[in-house]
Motif scaffolding. Structure first.
Motif, PDB file in Angstrom:
ATOM      1  N   LEU A 279      -3.171   0.060   1.872  1.00  0.00           N
ATOM      2  CA  LEU A 279      -3.283   1.744   2.465  1.00  0.00           C
ATOM      3  C   LEU A 279      -2.046   2.551   2.201  1.00  0.00           C
ATOM      4  N   PRO A 280      -0.884   1.837   2.710  1.00  0.00           N
ATOM      5  CA  PRO A 280       0.281   2.765   2.964  1.00  0.00           C
ATOM      6  C   PRO A 280       0.589   2.853   1.236  1.00  0.00           C
ATOM      7  N   ALA A 281       0.575   1.809   0.429  1.00  0.00           N
ATOM      8  CA  ALA A 281       0.917   2.082  -0.772  1.00  0.00           C
ATOM      9  C   ALA A 281       0.322   3.304  -1.686  1.00  0.00           C
ATOM     10  N   PHE A 282      -0.866   3.628  -1.318  1.00  0.00           N
ATOM     11  CA  PHE A 282      -1.742   4.631  -2.160  1.00  0.00           C
ATOM     12  C   PHE A 282      -1.959   5.786  -1.173  1.00  0.00           C
ATOM     13  N   GLY A 283      -1.116   5.883   0.017  1.00  0.00           N
ATOM     14  CA  GLY A 283      -1.473   6.802   0.952  1.00  0.00           C
ATOM     15  C   GLY A 283      -2.894   7.093   1.577  1.00  0.00           C
ATOM     16  N   GLY A 284      -3.595   5.927   1.636  1.00  0.00           N
ATOM     17  CA  GLY A 284      -4.955   5.983   2.322  1.00  0.00           C
ATOM     18  C   GLY A 284      -4.849   5.762   3.688  1.00  0.00           C
TER      19      GLY A 284
END
Length: 738
Positions: free
Chosen positions: A367-372
């Motif tokens: 999630l943090p890697a893709f801004g989710g």
């Protein structure tokens, strides 16, 4: 390969200048990317072999990995058909990694991968870094007992069609020819080792020419060879790019047009050189204001790539680093595309054991890697999808989708049944594709990913975003590859959970459900499984009524965890009980059990402590096989660590002897037998744990004994990170009615 700006001479960006080619017999041309260590003879051999194997199997690229001076590694020695700097992360291959090159070398066997699906099943980390449709063949280069390296070839994917036997044989013959020539070089004193950059080999008929007809096109056209050098530029391209053909021809594309060397475009170029499918993407030209965008179309072929370029409008969802050059990789999407490598998540997933742990890793890493902001994971069970994990969604919103069948038209279902990921740039797009679907209050984008492991459906994964956004080709391929890794981790966790449940059931059935009631001795047992890894071990305890009114008190610990340890524990408990019921002496019980374990499973070990108590007199005989020393609390509260003579652990030496120690328990005394999980903590000496347990027993009220047992075990039971399981057996000589 790092997505950051490539340093000079180390990536597809500016500064990569081709070296002068070296001509070899047969018209084959080789060019080292940065000066190889090879002799001319070895360079000729590698060049001929690389061109030969690619032609033999109808491929478009190939190469040879050889041993190097670093133990446990191979280095790419020769390469044809791929731009070397663009694939620099794969120049060095660690033999312990799960890649086909390493496996072929380790096993001495061929590896044939006809399509991306086959590669994903066997080598998910390879496809996570190179998620493109291509076929690959790997053959060990071996002469007798000498293994020099691995030969590889890439060609067009043939989905569902395995590599033909004749192509396998051609690949084998090519590797054998190379092995023979390398063996001759080695015999002549030319060491077959490679510690430099790969030698680049070109086809004898490689050409960058084009027909005069392309000059009439209004669209810009360039031809690239398989190393990325520009061979032809039409007039329309000269006008669009504001330069001339002579300034471009012979130069590497990313040197001539530095703005195409941006990290956001690297996977596009990898894709076109690795596969036979066209690639299309928008690119921002330079740092001009207002932004000037062009459409780039790449068409691969055996001898090179045709590139067309034309003016276009700015895309609706442009990465921030493209729309604002110089601002760096600012948005979450850009950071994910440029910095987040699927292998990082794969490494984290290897540490996850249960399905819940896998889901937590996905939440923390993906999630943090893709801004989710939202994540939901559904697992398939009997043709229904059940919610296994959620975060970020309104409370209760997903309950309505829990347990849906595979015949329901929902994106989370269809992504699994079709195996195709679904991306929606906004909730409006989702609602239009699935009229009537319940929507939450968020207005952002959604991604639905199929979780498929080795061709078996596992479930589906939903990613939610707070705002509308697009999904670049890089993100789509990365997310799709990651979904495969997540599915494999979940499938592994499911098997682990099944085995753990079996082991717990087995152990529960083998441990005593109740202990004998005696009018002169109270006994209480406790067992706690470990929490680290959620696996069960082989700890056990037992109380056996032997002949003459005596009681045998037993505790033991089998090495290891899981079903095997629990099964061994059951066999040992039965063995001890059988020997005890026949009236055997403590020494005979331990000796017989030791011989049984040695016969049953050589290499399996166990510790044990066995005490036979006469309740009427309080006399006892004890033997110990590598087990922690028991504790004895005297009636006045004084508590000591007993010093029982002992032998080696069970299963080491079938002829081992176990000396007997005599004790006496006065009325009111409490004997404590325990396994090492109760006194061991990582990084702390076991003697510290034993002393802590001794003080707790000394301070405890011996009556009722159940409260004493609970107090001794409570501190360890409250630990959330307990690597081992725990068994505790207390025996109190009352001297009268129980």
């Amino acid at each position: 390969m790092s997505r950051s700006a490539a340093p000079r001479g180390r990536g597809p960006g500016p500064g990569v200048r081709p070296r002068p080619p070296r001509a070899h017999p047969g018209g084959v041309t080789a060019r080292p990317d940065s000066g190889g260590p090879a002799s001319d003879a070895m360079a000729q051999v590698l060049a001929r072999a690389t061109v030969g194997v690619v032609a033999a199997v109808g491929g478009y690229a190939g190469g040879v990995y050889l041993r190097c001076g670093q133990p446990g590694q191979l280095r790419m020695a020769a390469l044809m058909g791929l731009p070397g700097p663009l694939f620099r992360p794969w120049w060095r291959m660690n033999l312990s990694r799960p890649y086909p090159v390493a496996e072929s070398y380790r096993t001495g066997q061929s590896v044939h991968l006809p399509d991306a699906e086959a590669a994903m099943r066997r080598f998910p980390q390879l496809m996570a870094g190179l998620p493109f449709p291509f076929a690959s063949m790997f053959e060990p280069v071996t002469s007798g007992a000498e293994r020099f390296g691995v030969m590889m070839a890439l060609r067009a994917a043939t989905p569902g069609v395995p590599v033909a036997p004749e192509d396998r044989e051609r690949m084998r013959r090519a590797a054998d020819r190379l092995a023979g020539e390398l063996a001759e070089l080695a015999a002549a004193g030319d060491p077959v080792l490679w510690d430099g950059d790969p030698l680049y080999t070109e086809r004898p008929d490689a050409s960058g020419g084009a027909l005069e007809a392309v000059e009439r096109l209004e669209q810009g056209l360039l031809s690239l060879d398989r190393q990325g050098r520009i061979g032809f530029v039409n007039a329309a391209a000269e006008r669009l790019l504001g330069t001339t053909g002579p300034e471009l021809r012979g130069r590497v594309l990313w040197e001539a047009l530095p703005w195409l060397g941006h990290p956001a475009y690297e996977d596009h170029f990898r894709a076109v050189f690795m596969s036979t499918e066209p690639v299309h993407f928008p690119a921002r030209r330079g740092r001009r204001t207002p932004a000037e965008w062009v459409s780039v179309d790449l068409y691969p072929g055996i001898d090179g790539v045709t590139m067309t370029i034309g003016a276009t409008d700015q895309p609706a969802y442009a990465p921030a680093s493209m729309a604002r050059p110089g601002g760096g990789l600012g948005s979450p999407a850009d950071r994910a595309s440029a910095l987040y490598r699927p292998v990082a998540l794969a490494i984290a997933l290897t540490e996850a054991v249960t399905a819940r742990q896998v889901s937590a890793v996905v939440t923390e890493e993906l999630l943090p890697a893709f801004g989710g902001r939202q994540l939901a994971i559904y697992l398939l069970n009997e043709r229904h999808l059940h919610l296994a994990w959620e975060t970020g969604f309104p409370q209760g919103f997903l309950d309505r989708f829990d347990g849906v069948g595979l015949d329901v038209r929902l994106p989370g279902v269809e992504t699994l049944t079709t195996g195709r990921p679904l991306f929606f740039e906004s909730m409006e797009h989702l609602a239009a594709a699935y009229p009537g679907i319940p929507l939450d209050a968020h207005v952002g984008a959604r991604a639905f990913l199929p979780l498929i492991a080795s061709g078996r459906p596992v479930g589906s994964c939903i990613l939610g975003f707070d705002a509308p956004r697009g999904f670049s080709p890089e993100e789509r391929t990365v997310l799709t590859a990651l979904a495969g890794l997540i599915a494999q981790a979940l499938e592994r966790a499911r098997r682990y959970d099944s085995e753990a449940a079996l082991a717990r059931g087995l152990q529960s059935g083998l441990l005593p459900h109740r202990l004998p009631v005696h009018d002169q001795v109270d006994t209480v047992g406790r067992y706690l499984p470990g929490t680290q890894g959620m696996d069960v071990g082989g700890d056990w305890y037992d109380v056996v009524e032997t002949g003459g009114g005596r009681l045998a008190l037993v505790i033991g610990d089998v090495q290891g965890h899981g079903v095997a340890a629990a099964a061994t524990m059951g066999q040992l408990r039965s063995s001890v009980r059988a020997f005890a019921l026949t009236g055997s002496t403590p020494q005979q019980v331990m000796r017989g059990t030791n011989q049984l374990l040695s016969d049953l499973d050589p290499g399996q070990f166990a510790s044990c402590c066995y005490v036979v108590l006469d309740p009427a007199t309080g006399t006892a005989e004890a033997v110990r096989a590598g087990h922690p020393q028991p504790l004895l609390r005297h009636p006045d509260g004084r508590t000591e660590v007993l010093d029982l003579a002992g032998g080696v652990v069970l299963g080491i030496d079938p002829e081992a002897e176990y000396p007997v120690t005599e004790l006496r328990l006065a009325p009111g005394s409490v004997l404590a037998l325990y396994t090492d999980g109760l006194v061991e903590k990582p990084g702390i000496d076991i003697d510290v744990g034993v002393e802590r347990l001794r003080r707790l027993l000394a301070a405890a009220r011996p009556d009722p004994l159940t409260e004493t047992a609970d107090r001794l075990i409570s501190e360890a039971g409250n630990s959330a990170d307990r690597p081992d399981d725990i068994a505790l057996l207390l025996a109190c000589r009352t001297g009268g009615a129980a």
